[in-house]
Design a protein around this motif. Structure first.
Motif, mmCIF file in Angstrom:
data_model
loop_
_atom_site.group_PDB
_atom_site.id
_atom_site.type_symbol
_atom_site.label_atom_id
_atom_site.label_comp_id
_atom_site.label_asym_id
_atom_site.label_seq_id
_atom_site.Cartn_x
_atom_site.Cartn_y
_atom_site.Cartn_z
ATOM 1 N N SER A 1 0.844 -1.206 0.000
ATOM 2 C CA SER A 1 0.000 0.000 0.000
ATOM 3 C C SER A 1 0.877 1.253 0.000
ATOM 4 C CB SER A 1 -0.928 0.007 1.217
ATOM 5 O OG SER A 1 -0.172 0.090 2.409
ATOM 6 N N ARG A 2 0.323 2.336 -0.484
ATOM 7 C CA ARG A 2 1.071 3.588 -0.571
ATOM 8 C C ARG A 2 1.475 4.094 0.807
ATOM 9 N NH1 ARG A 2 -1.603 7.674 -1.950
ATOM 10 N NH2 ARG A 2 0.155 8.907 -2.704
ATOM 11 N N LYS A 3 0.724 3.776 1.855
ATOM 12 C CA LYS A 3 1.041 4.231 3.203
ATOM 13 C C LYS A 3 2.293 3.574 3.750
ATOM 14 C CE LYS A 3 -3.791 5.185 4.394
ATOM 15 N NZ LYS A 3 -4.912 4.861 5.310
ATOM 16 N N SER A 4 2.710 2.478 3.158
ATOM 17 C CA SER A 4 3.898 1.783 3.653
ATOM 18 C C SER A 4 5.195 2.403 3.156
ATOM 19 C CB SER A 4 3.855 0.307 3.224
ATOM 20 O OG SER A 4 2.685 -0.328 3.734
ATOM 21 N N PHE A 5 5.139 3.324 2.217
ATOM 22 C CA PHE A 5 6.336 3.914 1.636
ATOM 23 C C PHE A 5 6.663 5.255 2.319
ATOM 24 C CE2 PHE A 5 4.778 0.984 -1.498
ATOM 25 C CZ PHE A 5 5.927 0.393 -1.979
ATOM 26 N N GLN A 6 7.918 5.421 2.536
ATOM 27 C CA GLN A 6 8.378 6.625 3.255
ATOM 28 C C GLN A 6 8.397 7.855 2.355
ATOM 29 O OE1 GLN A 6 12.426 6.485 4.642
ATOM 30 N NE2 GLN A 6 11.978 7.763 6.421
ATOM 31 N N LYS A 7 8.849 7.712 1.126
ATOM 32 C CA LYS A 7 8.987 8.857 0.224
ATOM 33 C C LYS A 7 8.323 8.556 -1.110
ATOM 34 C CE LYS A 7 13.252 10.621 2.254
ATOM 35 N NZ LYS A 7 14.659 11.039 2.025
ATOM 36 N N GLU A 8 7.919 9.640 -1.775
ATOM 37 C CA GLU A 8 7.266 9.514 -3.078
ATOM 38 C C GLU A 8 7.661 10.697 -3.952
ATOM 39 O OE1 GLU A 8 2.753 9.274 -5.030
ATOM 40 O OE2 GLU A 8 3.043 9.263 -2.848
ATOM 41 N N GLU A 9 7.999 10.421 -5.180
ATOM 42 C CA GLU A 9 8.363 11.438 -6.163
ATOM 43 C C GLU A 9 7.407 11.347 -7.352
ATOM 44 O OE1 GLU A 9 10.648 13.606 -5.571
ATOM 45 O OE2 GLU A 9 11.741 12.671 -3.911
ATOM 46 N N ARG A 10 7.005 12.497 -7.881
ATOM 47 C CA ARG A 10 6.127 12.552 -9.053
ATOM 48 C C ARG A 10 6.936 12.995 -10.259
ATOM 49 N NH1 ARG A 10 0.241 14.970 -7.099
ATOM 50 N NH2 ARG A 10 -0.201 13.318 -5.572
ATOM 51 N N VAL A 11 6.809 12.222 -11.350
ATOM 52 C CA VAL A 11 7.596 12.467 -12.557
ATOM 53 C C VAL A 11 6.628 12.673 -13.724
ATOM 54 C CG1 VAL A 11 9.377 11.546 -14.093
ATOM 55 C CG2 VAL A 11 9.446 11.034 -11.646
ATOM 56 N N PRO A 12 6.885 13.622 -14.626
ATOM 57 C CA PRO A 12 5.998 13.814 -15.781
ATOM 58 C C PRO A 12 5.880 12.538 -16.635
ATOM 59 C CG PRO A 12 7.504 15.655 -15.551
ATOM 60 C CD PRO A 12 7.975 14.624 -14.576
ATOM 61 N N ALA A 13 4.755 12.413 -17.306
ATOM 62 C CA ALA A 13 4.497 11.216 -18.114
ATOM 63 C C ALA A 13 5.425 11.106 -19.319
ATOM 64 C CB ALA A 13 3.047 11.220 -18.581
ATOM 65 N N SER A 14 6.069 12.185 -19.674
ATOM 66 C CA SER A 14 6.988 12.144 -20.824
ATOM 67 C C SER A 14 8.310 11.460 -20.488
ATOM 68 C CB SER A 14 7.257 13.566 -21.314
ATOM 69 O OG SER A 14 7.838 14.344 -20.278
ATOM 70 N N ARG A 15 8.599 11.227 -19.244
ATOM 71 C CA ARG A 15 9.864 10.620 -18.848
ATOM 72 C C ARG A 15 9.684 9.133 -18.563
ATOM 73 N NH1 ARG A 15 12.850 14.180 -14.410
ATOM 74 N NH2 ARG A 15 14.320 12.445 -14.767
ATOM 75 N N SER A 16 10.789 8.393 -18.640
ATOM 76 C CA SER A 16 10.769 6.952 -18.353
ATOM 77 C C SER A 16 11.943 6.527 -17.479
ATOM 78 C CB SER A 16 10.785 6.130 -19.656
ATOM 79 O OG SER A 16 11.972 6.422 -20.388
ATOM 80 N N SER A 17 12.609 7.496 -16.851
ATOM 81 C CA SER A 17 13.719 7.196 -15.933
ATOM 82 C C SER A 17 13.805 8.297 -14.882
ATOM 83 C CB SER A 17 15.049 7.059 -16.692
ATOM 84 O OG SER A 17 15.385 8.309 -17.269
ATOM 85 N N PHE A 18 14.404 7.950 -13.751
ATOM 86 C CA PHE A 18 14.525 8.916 -12.663
ATOM 87 C C PHE A 18 15.675 8.478 -11.766
ATOM 88 C CE2 PHE A 18 13.458 10.503 -8.409
ATOM 89 C CZ PHE A 18 13.317 11.863 -8.682
ATOM 90 N N VAL A 19 16.438 9.461 -11.254
ATOM 91 C CA VAL A 19 17.558 9.191 -10.344
ATOM 92 C C VAL A 19 17.099 9.505 -8.924
ATOM 93 C CG1 VAL A 19 19.919 9.778 -9.703
ATOM 94 C CG2 VAL A 19 19.266 9.671 -12.114
ATOM 95 N N VAL A 20 17.069 8.473 -8.092
ATOM 96 C CA VAL A 20 16.699 8.642 -6.681
ATOM 97 C C VAL A 20 17.959 9.042 -5.910
ATOM 98 C CG1 VAL A 20 15.668 7.568 -4.678
ATOM 99 C CG2 VAL A 20 14.917 6.898 -6.964
ATOM 100 N N GLU A 21 17.856 10.108 -5.112
ATOM 101 C CA GLU A 21 19.013 10.634 -4.389
ATOM 102 C C GLU A 21 18.772 10.590 -2.885
ATOM 103 O OE1 GLU A 21 19.442 14.543 -5.962
ATOM 104 O OE2 GLU A 21 20.460 13.877 -7.798
ATOM 105 N N ASN A 22 19.841 10.961 -2.155
ATOM 106 C CA ASN A 22 19.803 11.040 -0.686
ATOM 107 C C ASN A 22 19.445 9.687 -0.052
ATOM 108 O OD1 ASN A 22 20.370 13.845 -0.783
ATOM 109 N ND2 ASN A 22 18.194 14.277 -1.109
ATOM 110 N N LEU A 23 19.997 8.616 -0.597
ATOM 111 C CA LEU A 23 19.802 7.291 -0.026
ATOM 112 C C LEU A 23 20.856 7.025 1.053
ATOM 113 C CD1 LEU A 23 19.112 5.265 -3.298
ATOM 114 C CD2 LEU A 23 17.440 6.296 -1.736
ATOM 115 N N THR A 24 20.595 6.048 1.883
ATOM 116 C CA THR A 24 21.519 5.675 2.955
ATOM 117 C C THR A 24 22.409 4.527 2.485
ATOM 118 O OG1 THR A 24 19.861 6.313 4.580
ATOM 119 C CG2 THR A 24 21.674 4.939 5.358
ATOM 120 N N PRO A 25 23.723 4.619 2.683
ATOM 121 C CA PRO A 25 24.606 3.523 2.238
ATOM 122 C C PRO A 25 24.330 2.221 2.994
ATOM 123 C CG PRO A 25 25.860 5.538 2.635
ATOM 124 C CD PRO A 25 24.491 5.780 3.183
#
Length: 221
Positions: free
Chosen positions: A44-68
C-alpha cells in the motif's frame, strides 16, 4: 512491468520503466522505502516513506539522498495508485564513495566557514558602529566645552573693558573738577605738596594785588 534499477551507489540509484498508456495524460509515482521486510510490509502507498512525481513524458529517474548499505524497495505506478509486486524492485545501496564523503565534508566545512564569516562580519559591523558613535559623542562634547570656554573668555574681556572704561571716566571727571578750582591752585597739588602753603601765593595781574593764601591753607590743614 520490466522495472530495472541501475547505477546504484551509496547515495543514489537510477530506476527505468516502460511507458504506460494509462499514464499518457497524467504522471508517474516513484515510491521507495528503506529496510524493506516483505513479511511485515504490504504494497500500500502508506507503507512507503517517500514519493516522487515524474511527468508522463519521462521513463527514468535518479533517486538521491539514499543511505549507504541499506536495502530499499522501489515501485513505479501511474497516478499514485497502489503498486503491485511486478511494479516494484528491491535493491541494496553500496558503501559510501570516498569521493562523495570528501565532498560532503568539504560542503560541511564550507557551510561552517561561511556561517562563521557572516557572524564575524556582523560582530565587526556592530563594534565599528559603536566606536564611531563613541568618537562622535566625544567630539561633540569637546566642541561644546570649547564653546563654553570661549563664552567665558568673552564675558571676562567685556568685564575688563567696562572696568577700564569706568576708571578712565573717573579720571576724566577728577581732572575736570581740578581744572575748575577757583583759587588758581589745584586741590590735589596742595594735598600732595603741603609746603606750598607756607609761602604766600600771588596772582600776577595788572588789576589784582598780591593776596596771601595763608588762611586757605590753614583751613585745609
Amino acid at each position: 512491468m520490466g522495472i530495472t534499477v541501475q547505477n546504484i551507489t551509496g547515495n543514489t540509484a537510477m530506476v527505468i520503466w516502460p511507458k504506460m498508456a494509462s499514464c499518457a495524460d497524467s504522471f508517474y509515482s516513484i515510491m521507495y522505502h528503506p529496510n524493506w521486510n516483505s513479511m511485515l510490509s504490504s504494497y500500500s502507498r502508506k507503507s512507503f516513506q517517500k514519493e516522487e512525481r515524474v511527468p508522463a513524458s519521462r521513463s527514468s529517474f535518479v533517486v538521491e539522498n539514499l543511505t549507504p548499505l541499506t536495502t530499499y524497495i522501489l515501485c513505479v505506478t501511474c497516478q499514485s495508485a497502489n503498486p503491485s509486486s511486478d511494479q516494484c524492485r528491491v535493491f541494496n545501496t553500496l558503501e559510501q564513495d570516498p569521493a562523495s564523503a570528501s565532498n560532503t565534508k568539504k560542503e560541511l566545512a564550507l557551510g561552517i566557514w561561511l556561517t562563521s564569516s557572516i557572524l564575524l562580519l556582523i560582530i565587526a559591523a556592530i563594534l565599528l558602529y559603536g566606536c564611531l558613535h563613541l568618537l562622535c559623542r566625544r567630539r561633540r562634547d569637546h566642541l561644546q566645552g570649547q564653546n563654553g570656554t570661549s563664552k567665558q573668555d568673552c564675558r571676562k574681556a567685556r568685564t575688563k573693558s567696562a572696568a577700564y572704561a569706568s576708571e578712565e571716566l573717573g579720571r576724566q571727571s577728577q581732572l575736570m573738577r581740578d581744572t575748575k578750582d577757583p583759587g588758581g591752585i589745584q586741590l590735589s597739588t596742595i594735598i600732595d605738596n603741603p609746603s606750598a602753603c607756607k609761602e604766600p601765593a600771588t596772582l600776577t595781574s595788572k588789576s589784582w594785588e598780591r593776596v596771601p593764601m595763608t588762611g586757605q591753607c590753614s583751613a585745609i590743614n
